[in-house]
Scaffold this motif. Structure first.
Motif, PDB file in Angstrom:
ATOM      1  N   THR A  88     -20.788 -47.936 -19.194  1.00 18.27           N
ATOM      2  CA  THR A  88     -19.962 -49.030 -18.703  1.00 18.27           C
ATOM      3  C   THR A  88     -18.524 -48.542 -18.537  1.00 18.27           C
ATOM      4  O   THR A  88     -18.096 -47.606 -19.225  1.00 18.27           O
ATOM      5  CB  THR A  88     -19.956 -50.218 -19.678  1.00 18.27           C
ATOM      6  OG1 THR A  88     -19.349 -49.807 -20.913  1.00 18.27           O
ATOM      7  CG2 THR A  88     -21.386 -50.702 -19.946  1.00 18.27           C
ATOM      8  N   PRO A  89     -17.767 -49.170 -17.656  1.00 19.89           N
ATOM      9  CA  PRO A  89     -16.379 -48.718 -17.463  1.00 19.89           C
ATOM     10  C   PRO A  89     -15.524 -48.892 -18.714  1.00 19.89           C
ATOM     11  O   PRO A  89     -14.670 -48.047 -19.006  1.00 19.89           O
ATOM     12  CB  PRO A  89     -15.879 -49.589 -16.305  1.00 19.89           C
ATOM     13  CG  PRO A  89     -16.836 -50.715 -16.182  1.00 19.89           C
ATOM     14  CD  PRO A  89     -18.146 -50.222 -16.689  1.00 19.89           C
ATOM     15  N   GLU A  90     -15.755 -49.967 -19.467  1.00 17.40           N
ATOM     16  CA  GLU A  90     -14.952 -50.188 -20.675  1.00 17.40           C
ATOM     17  C   GLU A  90     -15.165 -49.072 -21.685  1.00 17.40           C
ATOM     18  O   GLU A  90     -14.207 -48.521 -22.245  1.00 17.40           O
ATOM     19  CB  GLU A  90     -15.296 -51.533 -21.320  1.00 17.40           C
ATOM     20  CG  GLU A  90     -15.069 -52.735 -20.433  1.00 17.40           C
ATOM     21  CD  GLU A  90     -16.335 -53.158 -19.712  1.00 17.40           C
ATOM     22  OE1 GLU A  90     -17.173 -52.266 -19.409  1.00 17.40           O
ATOM     23  OE2 GLU A  90     -16.487 -54.357 -19.438  1.00 17.40           O
ATOM     24  N   LYS A  91     -16.440 -48.730 -21.905  1.00 15.65           N
ATOM     25  CA  LYS A  91     -16.742 -47.679 -22.871  1.00 15.65           C
ATOM     26  C   LYS A  91     -16.241 -46.331 -22.368  1.00 15.65           C
ATOM     27  O   LYS A  91     -15.696 -45.525 -23.137  1.00 15.65           O
ATOM     28  CB  LYS A  91     -18.256 -47.631 -23.110  1.00 15.65           C
ATOM     29  CG  LYS A  91     -18.701 -46.604 -24.147  1.00 15.65           C
ATOM     30  CD  LYS A  91     -18.264 -46.968 -25.545  1.00 15.65           C
ATOM     31  CE  LYS A  91     -18.655 -45.890 -26.570  1.00 15.65           C
ATOM     32  NZ  LYS A  91     -20.111 -45.706 -26.674  1.00 15.65           N
ATOM     33  N   GLU A  92     -16.415 -46.077 -21.083  1.00 18.08           N
ATOM     34  CA  GLU A  92     -15.947 -44.802 -20.541  1.00 18.08           C
ATOM     35  C   GLU A  92     -14.431 -44.685 -20.671  1.00 18.08           C
ATOM     36  O   GLU A  92     -13.913 -43.611 -21.006  1.00 18.08           O
ATOM     37  CB  GLU A  92     -16.358 -44.663 -19.078  1.00 18.08           C
ATOM     38  CG  GLU A  92     -15.876 -43.353 -18.465  1.00 18.08           C
ATOM     39  CD  GLU A  92     -16.411 -43.093 -17.066  1.00 18.08           C
ATOM     40  OE1 GLU A  92     -15.655 -42.550 -16.241  1.00 18.08           O
ATOM     41  OE2 GLU A  92     -17.583 -43.420 -16.814  1.00 18.08           O
ATOM     42  N   ASN A  97      -9.805 -42.037 -23.098  1.00 21.52           N
ATOM     43  CA  ASN A  97      -8.533 -42.062 -23.822  1.00 21.52           C
ATOM     44  C   ASN A  97      -8.612 -41.243 -25.113  1.00 21.52           C
ATOM     45  O   ASN A  97      -7.674 -40.520 -25.464  1.00 21.52           O
ATOM     46  CB  ASN A  97      -8.128 -43.494 -24.135  1.00 21.52           C
ATOM     47  CG  ASN A  97      -7.637 -44.238 -22.901  1.00 21.52           C
ATOM     48  OD1 ASN A  97      -7.323 -43.627 -21.878  1.00 21.52           O
ATOM     49  ND2 ASN A  97      -7.563 -45.551 -22.990  1.00 21.52           N
ATOM     50  N   ASN A  98      -9.739 -41.363 -25.808  1.00 19.46           N
ATOM     51  CA  ASN A  98      -9.912 -40.602 -27.063  1.00 19.46           C
ATOM     52  C   ASN A  98      -9.980 -39.103 -26.786  1.00 19.46           C
ATOM     53  O   ASN A  98      -9.351 -38.298 -27.488  1.00 19.46           O
ATOM     54  CB  ASN A  98     -11.183 -41.055 -27.784  1.00 19.46           C
ATOM     55  CG  ASN A  98     -11.065 -42.467 -28.328  1.00 19.46           C
ATOM     56  OD1 ASN A  98      -9.957 -42.958 -28.542  1.00 19.46           O
ATOM     57  ND2 ASN A  98     -12.187 -43.119 -28.552  1.00 19.46           N
ATOM     58  N   PHE A  99     -10.738 -38.721 -25.762  1.00 26.64           N
ATOM     59  CA  PHE A  99     -10.890 -37.302 -25.447  1.00 26.64           C
ATOM     60  C   PHE A  99      -9.574 -36.705 -24.956  1.00 26.64           C
ATOM     61  O   PHE A  99      -9.211 -35.580 -25.329  1.00 26.64           O
ATOM     62  CB  PHE A  99     -11.978 -37.107 -24.389  1.00 26.64           C
ATOM     63  CG  PHE A  99     -13.378 -37.428 -24.863  1.00 26.64           C
ATOM     64  CD1 PHE A  99     -13.769 -37.163 -26.166  1.00 26.64           C
ATOM     65  CD2 PHE A  99     -14.310 -37.995 -23.996  1.00 26.64           C
ATOM     66  CE1 PHE A  99     -15.060 -37.460 -26.598  1.00 26.64           C
ATOM     67  CE2 PHE A  99     -15.587 -38.287 -24.411  1.00 26.64           C
ATOM     68  CZ  PHE A  99     -15.974 -38.025 -25.721  1.00 26.64           C
ATOM     69  N   GLN A 100      -8.865 -37.437 -24.115  1.00 31.20           N
ATOM     70  CA  GLN A 100      -7.588 -36.931 -23.614  1.00 31.20           C
ATOM     71  C   GLN A 100      -6.579 -36.768 -24.746  1.00 31.20           C
ATOM     72  O   GLN A 100      -5.749 -35.844 -24.740  1.00 31.20           O
ATOM     73  CB  GLN A 100      -7.016 -37.878 -22.546  1.00 31.20           C
ATOM     74  CG  GLN A 100      -7.786 -37.916 -21.239  1.00 31.20           C
ATOM     75  CD  GLN A 100      -7.559 -36.701 -20.353  1.00 31.20           C
ATOM     76  OE1 GLN A 100      -7.160 -35.632 -20.837  1.00 31.20           O
ATOM     77  NE2 GLN A 100      -7.845 -36.843 -19.070  1.00 31.20           N
ATOM     78  N   LYS A 101      -6.667 -37.641 -25.724  1.00 27.59           N
ATOM     79  CA  LYS A 101      -5.723 -37.611 -26.851  1.00 27.59           C
ATOM     80  C   LYS A 101      -5.865 -36.332 -27.668  1.00 27.59           C
ATOM     81  O   LYS A 101      -4.875 -35.793 -28.185  1.00 27.59           O
ATOM     82  CB  LYS A 101      -5.953 -38.848 -27.728  1.00 27.59           C
ATOM     83  CG  LYS A 101      -4.910 -39.041 -28.812  1.00 27.59           C
ATOM     84  CD  LYS A 101      -5.151 -40.354 -29.545  1.00 27.59           C
ATOM     85  CE  LYS A 101      -4.099 -40.591 -30.612  1.00 27.59           C
ATOM     86  NZ  LYS A 101      -4.328 -41.868 -31.332  1.00 27.59           N
ATOM     87  N   ILE A 102      -7.093 -35.832 -27.778  1.00 28.10           N
ATOM     88  CA  ILE A 102      -7.313 -34.653 -28.633  1.00 28.10           C
ATOM     89  C   ILE A 102      -7.211 -33.341 -27.864  1.00 28.10           C
ATOM     90  O   ILE A 102      -7.163 -32.272 -28.478  1.00 28.10           O
ATOM     91  CB  ILE A 102      -8.687 -34.730 -29.326  1.00 28.10           C
ATOM     92  CG1 ILE A 102      -9.802 -34.684 -28.282  1.00 28.10           C
ATOM     93  CG2 ILE A 102      -8.799 -35.958 -30.214  1.00 28.10           C
ATOM     94  CD1 ILE A 102     -11.181 -34.531 -28.893  1.00 28.10           C
ATOM     95  N   SER A 103      -7.185 -33.416 -26.530  1.00 28.83           N
ATOM     96  CA  SER A 103      -7.171 -32.185 -25.744  1.00 28.83           C
ATOM     97  C   SER A 103      -5.746 -31.672 -25.584  1.00 28.83           C
ATOM     98  O   SER A 103      -4.843 -32.421 -25.197  1.00 28.83           O
ATOM     99  CB  SER A 103      -7.795 -32.441 -24.376  1.00 28.83           C
ATOM    100  OG  SER A 103      -7.814 -31.257 -23.605  1.00 28.83           O
TER     101      SER A 103
END
Length: 974
Positions: A88-92, A97-103
């Motif tokens: 779903t777009p909400e989950k994606e 956001n979580n993945f970008q935060k840690i990269s």
């Protein structure tokens, strides 16, 4: 400095700048881009650089463990990008956001969105497939489509859309491309792909042309095996590679290399093109000069994965010249192998840096130098806006293709003589198509257990529409006719005039051996709701068809075939934004209607709004009665009451005037001899129709027929069963004396005039016209209206005495009459006088749904023209829509009501133009048209239920408040 070297420096600088401009990944801010890229490159380790080459899959419909696994890969291996799949777009968005935060370095997000985010995500918008779009002639629409997809992808934080598919689909049996291709013509494919790319890249989303060097002419699927493309270099150059060259000229940012065996360019036939240096470096990068970002196709596909071990494949992919490994297998081993290859100089540092720099430039190009987290608020609304729906309608309208049109059957013109049947072939839903066809005229669904049964039933029809409906679930679904369906099609066509409408791939037509007996062949390409809707509108000429076939069908229809169909100017149907209105503002009518039902101002209602010839709001609310047993549907009929004056009486008056049977100055006595020797004889038609003739408002004819003792209909005048002497049916099991009409006409003649000339609404002249038309045309008004107007218009529910045609189940009860007929009035006109004329009268008596009222009003607004037919001269409409006594404070035209002159009146919302016209009805009905804003408005209700004392709707001016809402919903400034 030596001045002699200055020219050399200048030449070098210009050459350097031009070289930079050749790269589609260069931004206008090349200086800032290079600084950003170089600053990151300087700080990167070999491990971080290698990590940038990997784009791994992520799924927003999986559990927390999956998210943890992806997080670990990003942290441990410095992964450069993700490609998202189902969810779903909400989950994606949250995961992104979580993945970008840690990269450490912003991640590049990829997505397979060929026909929109719906290709992978739930609750997102689906557009047509490429094969449908390939039929469109207006490339600006394709660019708009690309732009819309770019907006949607950008809103969800996606930087690369793996689209467009630019495979030239020459093989109809292609199992994986087919509907995903723009067609079989390389030039058409190229022009569509260029337009799409321009649109999407305008939103800073990289387009990605696939599947290089061309997957269109194969009968194998690279997901399952390694397909072979066995063609000569000349053929490949002129067909498969042609769209890519055009895209390179127009700034394509990225490309996807397929897993194919292409012997002409790679002698090792077991080596997939994605692993071939001959294809990736020598052909794509050097010979064709592509300087954008190069992705492999998914490396978990069998076309690549069967070649060797995952790590070995991934190494060969980089050696071949690709920049990004898409969905590689065995990431730890692959990264180790790549690192060793760099250490051992199997892959040079320069070669590694070349790809990493391109990747970073692409990230800058996509705006990742200014990364911001995805805003979660209104995400769903932004991804499913009305602008997408408007575009979808335009795309389909411009794609549908008329291939054959013998006897000029398409569009259907003469509805008066048409008796139309529909027969379904295929196994998918057809509800929208059937419903929309019936919005234009009666179309009967004919079916049977066997062919003979169907053929027998079709003998009563002069036109058969055959809809072939196949699944719209995905572009890979089957589309072939069954043998049984082919037999049925040919036999029906042999015995009837046929329009065949194909809601499936155009390739389905390959199964039809002959089109000789099929008069019209129409291709709608897909069985989507919008395709069904648009197609039905085009069959009836509300919209024109203008698509061109993107593939060939044997020798019957060559690629590019197509016939432009006529626009007959019937009402079409769409969304508010397509005509400059705001959906959310219009939806305030919903709240108003719910308030009406809640406060029992009326049990239910219908509301319709059309603008610029397009119905954009059409809803029903509430129930038939306060028992709340039957919900009001759009197809249900209401008693129109005095709207009958302008939809029943006035059309015949205008027709007769046009024919020279009288003019506006003709005195009433000349038309109605009963007025001879009365004080009404010299009143002109113009004065009477303007309500300026000193006529009384109304006469309660029924009172003289009531028993004074019982307060019920007198036996002197009524019977409970029909006979020659008592033949006028006024209600269920209640018949008035046959000669009583004369008494009512005499009552009009005897009624005293008003003491002075002033505006006074009166329906008496419309009673008199009832007798005039019967004598003048030798036929009753109901037959005349039906013959001259309702049947040709396709206004099938616009009728007098609806119980003669329709089940009472779809007729909304009007009032529980406790003072005259002593029964629930359902299908019998509420107006007592009209009832005593047998339900047929110029004053009242018509029933209809909102859609058919709108057809008459649209015809009026189009100055007498509708559906390819002229009903009135334009000057006639102008003459009758004119105020003749406005100086005397008479707001009315001739028959038509007009906006109020006195602000205290409530004829309209006060927000419509002086050109506008309409009428209201006692039962809670209202319709209005405004040529200036091009609006038609219909409001139908039974506010007199349970009794006429129910005055809340009138007291609170609900109908004109709704009109104000409609006017306020116009946002285009017209």
């Amino acid at each position: 400095m030596n001045t002699r070297i200055l020219p050399l420096i200048f030449v070098f600088f210009i050459t350097f700048m031009n070289a930079q401009e050749e790269s589609p990944l260069d931004k206008k801010d090349t200086y800032g881009q290079n600084i950003w890229v170089d600053s990151i490159m300087k700080s990167m380790t070999i491990d971080e650089k290698i990590g940038q080459l990997f784009m791994i899959p992520a799924y927003s419909n999986r559990d927390a463990q999956h998210e943890a696994d992806v997080t670990e890969l990003i942290n441990k291996y410095h992964i450069g990008g993700l490609v998202f799949f189902q969810g779903t777009p909400e989950k994606e968005a949250k995961m992104t956001n979580n993945f970008q935060k840690i990269s450490k370095i912003p991640l590049m997000l990829g997505f397979d969105g060929e026909w929109g985010l719906d290709m992978r995500l739930d609750n997102t918008y689906r557009f047509p497939w490429n094969m449908t779009l390939g039929a469109i002639q207006d490339e600006s629409l394709i660019e708009e489509f690309g732009e819309m997809l770019g907006k949607h992808h950008s809103r969800l934080g996606i930087h690369v859309n793996f689209a467009p598919v630019v495979d030239v689909n020459i093989n109809p049996a292609n199992p994986i491309i087919g509907n995903r291709s723009f067609g079989e013509d390389p030039r058409n494919v190229a022009s569509k792909a260029v337009a799409f790319t321009k649109g999407m890249q305008s939103q800073n989303v990289l387009a990605n042309a696939k599947h290089f060097p061309g997957h269109g002419d194969t009968d194998a699927d690279s997901h399952l095996t390694l397909p072979t493309i066995p063609f000569s270099r000349q053929r490949l150059d002129s067909v498969e590679l042609y769209p890519y060259r055009e895209l390179f000229k127009n700034g394509l940012a990225s490309i996807m290399v397929a897993h194919l065996s292409v012997p002409e360019y790679e002698p090792n036939t077991a080596l997939p093109s994605s692993l071939s240096k001959n294809i990736v470096t020598d052909l794509l990068k050097e010979k064709m000069g592509f300087k954008g970002l190069i992705f492999t196709d998914a490396l978990n596909m069998k076309g690549a994965a069967n070649f060797s071990s995952p790590a070995e494949i991934n190494l060969e992919v980089i050696k071949a010249g690709n920049d990004i490994l898409l969905m590689p297998l065995d990431i730890p081993e692959s990264i180790a192998k790549l690192k060793k290859a760099v250490t051992d100089s199997v892959i040079t540092t320069k070669r590694l840096d070349e790809s990493v720099k391109k990747i970073l430039k692409a990230k800058y190009w996509a705006g990742l130098n200014n990364y911001k987290p995805i805003e979660l608020k209104n995400l769903n609304e932004d991804l499913n806006g009305q602008d997408a729906e408007v575009l979808h309608y335009k795309l389909v309208e411009n794609a549908t293709t008329l291939l054959k049109n013998e006897l000029d059957l398409f569009p259907v013109k003469d509805l008066a003589e048409a008796k139309i049947a529909y027969v379904k072939l295929g196994d998918a839903d057809n509800t929208t198509f059937i419903n929309r066809l019936n919005d234009y005229t009666q179309v009967d669904v004919v079916s049977g257990k066997n062919l003979n049964d169907v053929i027998k039933k079709l003998k009563d029809y002069n036109l058969v529409i055959i809809g072939y409906h196949k699944s719209n679930e995905s572009p890979w679904k089957g589309f072939k006719f069954s043998n049984k369906e082919l037999v049925w099609l040919q036999e029906i066509a042999r015995n009837n005039r046929v329009i065949l409408d194909v809601f499936a791939s155009a390739y389905s037509l390959l199964d039809i051996k002959t089109f000789t007996n099929i008069e019209s062949v129409f291709v709608s390409y897909q069985n989507s709701i919008i395709s069904q809707d648009i197609s039905a509108q085009q069959i009836f000429g509300a919209l024109s068809a203008k698509g061109r076939l993107p593939v060939s069908i044997h020798n019957d229809f060559k690629v590019g075939s197509g016939i432009n169909s006529s626009n007959l100017y019937r009402l079409s149907y769409g969304v508010p934004e397509s005509v400059g209105m705001d959906t959310k503002k219009l939806e305030r009518i919903d709240s108003l209607a719910q308030e009406v039902v809640k406060d029992k101002m009326a049990p239910g209602m219908q509301v319709l709004v059309a603008r610029k010839g397009k119905v954009v709001y059409r809803k029903s609310f509430g129930y038939h009665t306060d028992k709340q047993e039957t919900r009001v549907q759009n197809t249900h009929l209401y008693d129109l009451a005095s709207i009958t004056k302008i939809l029943g009486g006035l059309p015949l008056i205008m027709k007769a005037e046009e024919e020279g049977r009288f003019n506006l100055e003709t005195p009433l006595a000349k038309l109605f001899p009963i007025l001879n020797n009365t004080d009404k004889k010299d009143i002109s038609i113009k004065e009477a129709l303007s309500h300026y003739g000193r006529l009384r408002s109304w006469i309660p004819y029924y009172l003289k027929t009531m028993d004074s003792a019982t307060k019920k209909p007198s036996d002197k005048f009524y019977r409970h069963s029909r006979s020659n002497d008592f033949s006028i049916k006024v209600a269920n099991k209640l018949y008035l004396r046959s000669d009583y009409k004369d008494s009512m006409y005499q009552a009009i003649a005897d009624a005293p005039l008003l003491t002075r000339k002033r505006y006074k609404y009166s329906g008496l002249v419309f009673y008199l016209f009832n007798d005039y038309f019967t004598k003048e045309y030798k036929q009753t008004m109901d037959v005349l209206d039906d013959t001259f107007f309702y049947k040709p218009l396709g206004a099938t529910t616009l009728t007098y005495n609806p119980l003669k045609k329709f089940s009472e189940k779809i007729i909304v009860p009007t009032e529980r009459d406790l003072y005259f007929r002593n029964q629930l009035l359902r299908g019998y006109v509420h107006d007592q006088g009209a009832a005593m004329f047998g339900g047929v009268n110029g004053n009242a008596g018509l029933f209809s749904n909102s859609n058919d009222v709108a057809k008459m009003m649209q015809m009026y607004m189009q100055e007498g023209y509708y559906g390819g037919k002229r009903y009135f001269k334009a000057e006639t409409l102008r003459m009758f829509n004119k105020r003749y006594y406005s100086k005397n404070n008479v707001r009315r035209g001739l028959g038509f009501d007009k906006p109020q002159i006195n602000p205290k009146e409530k004829a309209s919302c006060g927000c419509v133009s002086p050109k506008s016209f309409g009428h209201s009805g006692y039962t809670g009905t209202y319709t209005w048209a405004d040529p200036e804003s091009e609006l038609v408005y219909v409001f139908l209700s039974n506010r007199v239920y349970p009794s006429a004392g129910n005055s809340g709707l009138v007291k609170h001016n609900i109908r004109t408040i709704a009109q104000q809402i409609i006017q306020d919903a116009i946002v285009d400034g017209d």
